[in-house]
Design an enzyme around this catalytic site. Structure first.
Site, PDB file in Angstrom:
ATOM      1  N   CYS A 175       0.866  -1.177   0.000  1.00  0.00           N
ATOM      2  CA  CYS A 175       0.000   0.000   0.000  1.00  0.00           C
ATOM      3  C   CYS A 175       0.901   1.225   0.000  1.00  0.00           C
ATOM      4  CB  CYS A 175      -0.999  -0.008   1.159  1.00  0.00           C
ATOM      5  SG  CYS A 175      -0.312   0.289   2.770  1.00  0.00           S
ATOM      6  N   CYS A 178      -4.252  -0.729  -2.187  1.00  0.00           N
ATOM      7  CA  CYS A 178      -4.704   0.632  -2.467  1.00  0.00           C
ATOM      8  C   CYS A 178      -4.346   0.969  -3.901  1.00  0.00           C
ATOM      9  CB  CYS A 178      -4.138   1.642  -1.476  1.00  0.00           C
ATOM     10  SG  CYS A 178      -2.431   2.116  -1.740  1.00  0.00           S
ATOM     11  N   CYS A 214       3.451   0.283  -8.126  1.00  0.00           N
ATOM     12  CA  CYS A 214       4.095  -1.017  -7.924  1.00  0.00           C
ATOM     13  C   CYS A 214       5.111  -1.283  -9.031  1.00  0.00           C
ATOM     14  CB  CYS A 214       3.042  -2.132  -7.910  1.00  0.00           C
ATOM     15  SG  CYS A 214       3.746  -3.753  -7.563  1.00  0.00           S
TER      16      CYS A 214
END
Length: 194
Positions: A11, A84, A91
């Site tokens: 997250c 999230c 990412c």
């Protein structure tokens, strides 16, 4: 015996959702899962309300650090789960991961208001994540008798089951017929963030 499944939960701040997911995966899949969490822009540590709601279900998560994605990106992960939207978008590509999934959940730390409302938001997030974790661990994603392709398919099935359970728990909590006062307060407090 097969090696444990390695999961990474991401997250933004690595202080609430990903930390709770890590704790729940560690508690529910301890013998078969190695889990870690990290954030794209980590905070100073685990949010105190995340620690509090985990303690309510018997998980001591005091003193856990928030980690950067870079701190764990070099490790080999079977699956990466983002919790999230910002972490999903930030990412990095992790070449060893056989699967990725997005289990999006509104940040309970974004809820403003009195302590009871904030606590209700963290409890609801914990319960939603717990439903997802239980659905995931109910489908064994790895077995020494299966081929790697079959294991990958089982891993994708487990990740999808977790996502369905999470979405179902959130929908139930947000339904007008939900009898949970904490879910109602959580939904009302999140309206500006939805």
């Amino acid at each position: 015996m097969t090696a444990p499944l390695r999961l990474l939960v991401l997250c933004t701040r690595n202080s609430a959702r990903s930390q709770m997911a890590e704790a729940l995966f560690a508690a529910e899949g301890a013998a078969n899962i190695v889990v870690a969490s990290a954030g794209s822009d980590p905070g100073p540590g685990v949010h105190p309300l995340a620690v509090e709601v985990l303690a309510e279900v018997g998980i001591d998560w005091r003193g856990r650090p928030s980690r950067r994605i870079d701190d764990v990106a070099h490790e080999s992960w079977d699956a990466v789960i983002t919790v999230c939207d910002a972490a999903r978008d930030a990412c990095p590509y992790l070449p060893g991961a056989r699967a990725t999934a997005h289990w999006g959940l509104v940040d309970p730390a974004a809820v403003e208001g009195e302590h009871a409302v904030q606590l209700a938001a963290f409890r609801a997030a914990r319960e939603h994540l717990h439903a997802a974790v239980l659905a995931f661990v109910a489908i064994p994603p790895a077995s020494p008798a299966l081929t790697e392709a079959s294991n990958t398919e089982a891993l994708h099935t487990a990740l999808a089951a977790g996502k369905r359970a999470l979405d179902g728990a959130v929908a139930q909590a947000n339904s007008p017929t939900s009898s949970s006062p904490s879910s109602t307060r959580y939904t009302d407090a999140l309206r500006p963030h939805l």
